[in-house]
Design an enzyme around this catalytic site. Structure first.
Site, short mmCIF file in Angstrom:
data_model
loop_
_atom_site.label_atom_id
_atom_site.label_comp_id
_atom_site.label_asym_id
_atom_site.label_seq_id
_atom_site.Cartn_x
_atom_site.Cartn_y
_atom_site.Cartn_z
N VAL A 121 -0.38 -7.47 1.60
CA VAL A 121 -0.72 -7.15 0.20
C VAL A 121 -1.75 -8.13 -0.34
O VAL A 121 -2.77 -7.72 -0.93
CB VAL A 121 0.57 -7.20 -0.67
CG1 VAL A 121 0.23 -7.05 -2.15
CG2 VAL A 121 1.52 -6.09 -0.25
N ASP A 132 -3.19 -19.49 1.12
CA ASP A 132 -2.00 -19.40 1.96
C ASP A 132 -1.63 -20.81 2.41
O ASP A 132 -2.52 -21.63 2.65
CB ASP A 132 -2.25 -18.50 3.18
CG ASP A 132 -0.96 -17.88 3.69
OD1 ASP A 132 -0.76 -16.67 3.46
OD2 ASP A 132 -0.15 -18.62 4.28
N GLU A 174 1.82 -3.07 -6.65
CA GLU A 174 0.86 -2.38 -5.77
C GLU A 174 1.55 -1.15 -5.17
O GLU A 174 2.76 -1.14 -5.02
CB GLU A 174 0.37 -3.34 -4.68
CG GLU A 174 1.45 -4.07 -3.92
CD GLU A 174 2.11 -3.26 -2.82
OE1 GLU A 174 1.49 -2.28 -2.39
OE2 GLU A 174 3.23 -3.59 -2.41
N LYS A 234 7.85 0.10 -9.83
CA LYS A 234 7.61 -0.17 -8.41
C LYS A 234 8.84 0.18 -7.56
O LYS A 234 8.76 0.93 -6.60
CB LYS A 234 7.23 -1.65 -8.22
CG LYS A 234 7.15 -2.10 -6.80
CD LYS A 234 6.04 -1.42 -6.05
CE LYS A 234 6.21 -1.60 -4.56
NZ LYS A 234 5.14 -1.11 -3.76
N PHE A 275 5.05 13.47 1.68
CA PHE A 275 6.32 12.76 1.93
C PHE A 275 7.48 13.72 2.15
O PHE A 275 8.62 13.41 1.85
CB PHE A 275 6.61 11.74 0.83
CG PHE A 275 5.90 10.44 1.11
CD1 PHE A 275 4.53 10.37 0.97
CD2 PHE A 275 6.59 9.33 1.56
CE1 PHE A 275 3.84 9.20 1.30
CE2 PHE A 275 5.91 8.15 1.88
CZ PHE A 275 4.54 8.10 1.75
N LEU A 276 7.14 14.88 2.69
CA LEU A 276 8.20 15.82 3.08
C LEU A 276 8.13 16.04 4.59
O LEU A 276 8.43 17.12 5.05
CB LEU A 276 7.99 17.17 2.38
CG LEU A 276 8.53 17.33 0.95
CD1 LEU A 276 8.36 18.77 0.49
CD2 LEU A 276 9.99 16.92 0.85
N CYS A 291 8.55 -2.18 3.53
CA CYS A 291 8.84 -1.92 2.11
C CYS A 291 10.08 -1.06 1.88
O CYS A 291 11.03 -1.52 1.24
CB CYS A 291 7.64 -1.25 1.45
SG CYS A 291 6.26 -2.36 1.31
N LYS A 306 4.72 3.40 11.69
CA LYS A 306 4.02 4.65 11.39
C LYS A 306 2.62 4.51 12.01
O LYS A 306 2.22 3.41 12.44
CB LYS A 306 3.91 4.90 9.89
CG LYS A 306 3.10 3.85 9.18
CD LYS A 306 2.84 4.26 7.74
CE LYS A 306 1.86 3.30 7.10
NZ LYS A 306 1.49 3.67 5.77
N ARG A 363 7.59 -4.00 11.75
CA ARG A 363 8.76 -4.42 10.98
C ARG A 363 9.62 -3.19 10.65
O ARG A 363 9.11 -2.18 10.17
CB ARG A 363 8.34 -5.14 9.70
CG ARG A 363 7.88 -6.56 9.99
CD ARG A 363 7.39 -7.25 8.74
NE ARG A 363 6.12 -6.71 8.30
CZ ARG A 363 5.50 -7.07 7.18
NH1 ARG A 363 6.07 -7.96 6.39
NH2 ARG A 363 4.34 -6.56 6.85
C1 UDX Z 1 5.14 2.32 1.27
C2 UDX Z 1 4.69 3.05 0.00
O1 UDX Z 1 4.15 4.34 0.35
C3 UDX Z 1 3.65 2.23 -0.76
O2 UDX Z 1 3.32 2.88 -1.99
C4 UDX Z 1 4.25 0.85 -1.07
O3 UDX Z 1 3.36 0.06 -1.75
C5 UDX Z 1 4.68 0.18 0.22
O4 UDX Z 1 5.61 1.02 0.91
P1 UDX Z 1 4.19 1.92 3.70
O5 UDX Z 1 5.47 1.21 3.97
O6 UDX Z 1 2.92 1.30 4.14
O7 UDX Z 1 4.02 2.22 2.14
O8 UDX Z 1 4.26 3.33 4.45
P2 UDX Z 1 4.45 4.84 4.06
O9 UDX Z 1 3.23 5.58 4.42
O10 UDX Z 1 4.95 5.03 2.70
O11 UDX Z 1 5.59 5.24 5.10
C6 UDX Z 1 6.86 4.58 5.09
C7 UDX Z 1 7.76 5.14 6.17
O12 UDX Z 1 8.14 6.47 5.86
C8 UDX Z 1 7.10 5.21 7.55
O13 UDX Z 1 8.03 4.83 8.54
C9 UDX Z 1 6.73 6.67 7.71
O14 UDX Z 1 6.67 7.10 9.05
C10 UDX Z 1 7.89 7.34 6.96
N1 UDX Z 1 7.55 8.67 6.42
C11 UDX Z 1 6.58 8.81 5.48
C12 UDX Z 1 8.27 9.78 6.87
O15 UDX Z 1 9.17 9.67 7.71
N2 UDX Z 1 7.97 11.00 6.32
C13 UDX Z 1 7.01 11.18 5.38
O16 UDX Z 1 6.80 12.33 4.95
C14 UDX Z 1 6.29 10.05 4.95
#
Ligand code: UDX
Length: 476
Positions: free
Chosen positions: A11, A30, A150, A223, A268-269, A279, A339, A346
């Site tokens: 971040v 840092d 963020e 957040k 996100f579906l 996160c 992902k 992590r």
């Molecule tokens: C997330 C939030 O999206 C972001 O707004 C916040 O600031 C930090 O946390 P991030 O952890 O980088 O971001 O990844 P994200 O793309 O959100 O995916 C999180 C997890 O959900 C991944 O393991 C991904 O594979 C999973 N995921 C995401 C699904 O299983 N299905 C989906 O439809 C979307």
């Protein structure tokens, strides 16, 4: 504006580089001296699209790196805190780094400055920062504490910063809110998007984001609630996927159908092996803990976490039912990162699944375009080999498992893949392929929320056809 960003992790480093891109004078701080040296030398410690370009563009000009927090604070008007807030063993956020940094900032304050939380922190953190700064001798008139959460996704963090849906600013005084508005003005006024050689936006139109100014407490809650809602969406669709499997429906058709409702939305579906990363798992636990402390038992969040954990166990059951016994099986694994598009492992579901498979005696040949080094450091297991490509990993494999949604994993040369594997069995935890295409190519294919494909297969030794509903394991 002169800005100090304390913490140069995912971040902090992205925020520092992007603030410089917006025209501000930035010092990235840092306490890890080796990391600062690395950044000064021009090395990029994380895999993040467009970050190398931004660092190269601004390093040594508008973007400096330092370990001297106090000097950076003295030189800056806005101090962003972007240090780690890991989970404690009880699930709440460990705010000791935030506290430590706040105390150091307090001792360096010599005129009006804003101290802005950028790390994901529970509600009331801004009150605590203010309190420790006052106790450590900062003059109340010399600072305000704000929250500016963020919403950066790893892998697309630079794009998310420069092309956000919204900028949330939690400030309890107008003076503080005005400074934060100024920092983001190049985006909110649309000026940034008119410049030459800006970082391109691959997903959205260049529409200036709106700025939402709230109280600090509301911003802190925005957040946590945003991440909790997104995780809930994922667990919800994973639960629906499980029903699809039971009744023979197709989760993709169901997602397209419900996602077309603009109140719900298609993003996100995507079902799979559950969410991971630095996160969602941490924030869900922390938000649940915050709720408990306020006297509210947020049971929904516990269920979201339960469903998420269950997805991994269900996937392991699929592997077992495709292979019968696991001991001694050679499994190709595509994907180690939590992902696609990142080297971050992590809380990666892939790592957990690999550990379970190793306990059951499988040999793993893994490939990830970016995360092999990190996985090797964490797993330290001789039963796991790291390969240079998906085809190398698949060579002589009894089955191939897809655990991360890297775009290149969705574009494999299927005849080539089949030709190198011992058995054409693919268990896809990310639904990257169309089951009908896999069937057409002669694969036995299992995915999430869709019917398994049990296609007739030719035995590799050419001794006739066999319907692959029974275990094809050679080791029987
Ligand atoms: C997330 C939030 O999206 C972001 O707004 C916040 O600031 C930090 O946390 P991030 O952890 O980088 O971001 O990844 P994200 O793309 O959100 O995916 C999180 C997890 O959900 C991944 O393991 C991904 O594979 C999973 N995921 C995401 C699904 O299983 N299905 C989906 O439809 C979307």
């Amino acid at each position: 504006m002169r800005i100090a960003v304390i913490g140069s992790g995912y971040v902090g480093l992205v925020a520092a580089a992007c603030f410089a891109e917006l025209g501000h004078e930035v010092i990235s701080i840092d306490n890890d001296v080796s990391k600062i040296d690395m950044l000064r030398r021009g090395e990029v410690p994380i895999h993040e699209e467009f970050l190398p370009e931004l660092l190269a563009r601004h390093r040594g000009h508008r973007l400096k790196f330092s370990s001297d927090l106090q000097e950076a604070v003295r030189q800056s008007t806005a101090i962003f805190i972007a240090v780690g807030t890991p989970s404690t063993e009880h699930g709440d956020a460990d705010l000791s780094y935030v506290e430590q940094v706040s105390r150091e900032v307090a001792s360096a304050i010599d005129g009006y400055k804003i101290v802005v939380e950028k790390s994901t922190v529970p509600v009331f953190t801004s009150d605590w920062i203010r309190r420790v700064m006052l106790l450590d001798g900062a003059d109340a008139d010399n600072f305000d504490v704000a929250s500016n959460p963020e919403f950066l996704r790893e892998g697309t963090a630079v794009g998310d910063f420069l092309y956000p849906d919204r900028v949330v600013v939690g400030a309890d005084t107008e003076r503080c809110a005005t400074l934060l508005r100024q920092i983001y003005e190049p985006l909110t006024s649309g000026e940034y998007y008119k410049q030459q050689s800006i970082i391109p936006n691959t997903t959205k139109a260049n529409i200036p984001p709106k700025i939402i100014v709230t109280s600090t407490k509301s911003a802190e809650l925005i957040k946590h609630a945003s991440n909790a809602f997104l995780a809930t969406k994922i667990s919800f669709i994973n639960a629906v996927a499980n029903i699809c499997e039971a009744v023979g429906a197709d989760i993709k058709e169901v997602c397209d159908g419900i996602g077309a409702d603009s109140r719900i939305g298609r993003r996100f579906l995507n079902p799979g092996i559950g969410y991971g990363g630095s996160c969602f798992p941490k924030d869900l636990k922390a938000f649940s803990s915050v709720a408990r402390e306020t006297g509210y038992d947020f049971r929904l969040l516990q269920e979201v976490m339960n469903i998420n954990a269950e997805q991994r166990s269900r996937f392991l059951r699929k592997v077992r039912s495709a292979l019968w016994t696991l001991k001694g099986k050679k499994l190709a694994v595509l994907g180690l990162a939590f992902k696609g598009g990142t080297d971050d492992i992590r809380e990666s579901p892939a790592i957990e699944i690999i550990k379970s498979l190793r306990k059951e005696g499988c040999e793993i040949r893994a490939f990830d375009p970016a995360a092999c080094e990190r996985a090797r450091e964490v797993l330290r297991d001789e039963g796991i080999c790291y390969r240079q490509s998906a085809y190398e990993a698949a060579h002589n494999a009894d089955a191939l498992l897809i655990l991360t949604d890297w775009p290149e994993f969705a574009q494999l040369d299927l005849p080539r893949l089949k030709s190198v594997m011992t058995y054409p069995i693919v268990i896809d935890g990310r639904n990257l392929y169309d089951p009908r295409i896999m069937a057409g190519q002669g694969f036995i294919y299992s995915s999430v929320g869709r019917a398994d494909v049990h296609t007739p297969i030719s035995r590799p030794n050419g001794k006739g056809e066999k319907t692959a509903t029974a275990s094809p394991g050679k080791s029987q």
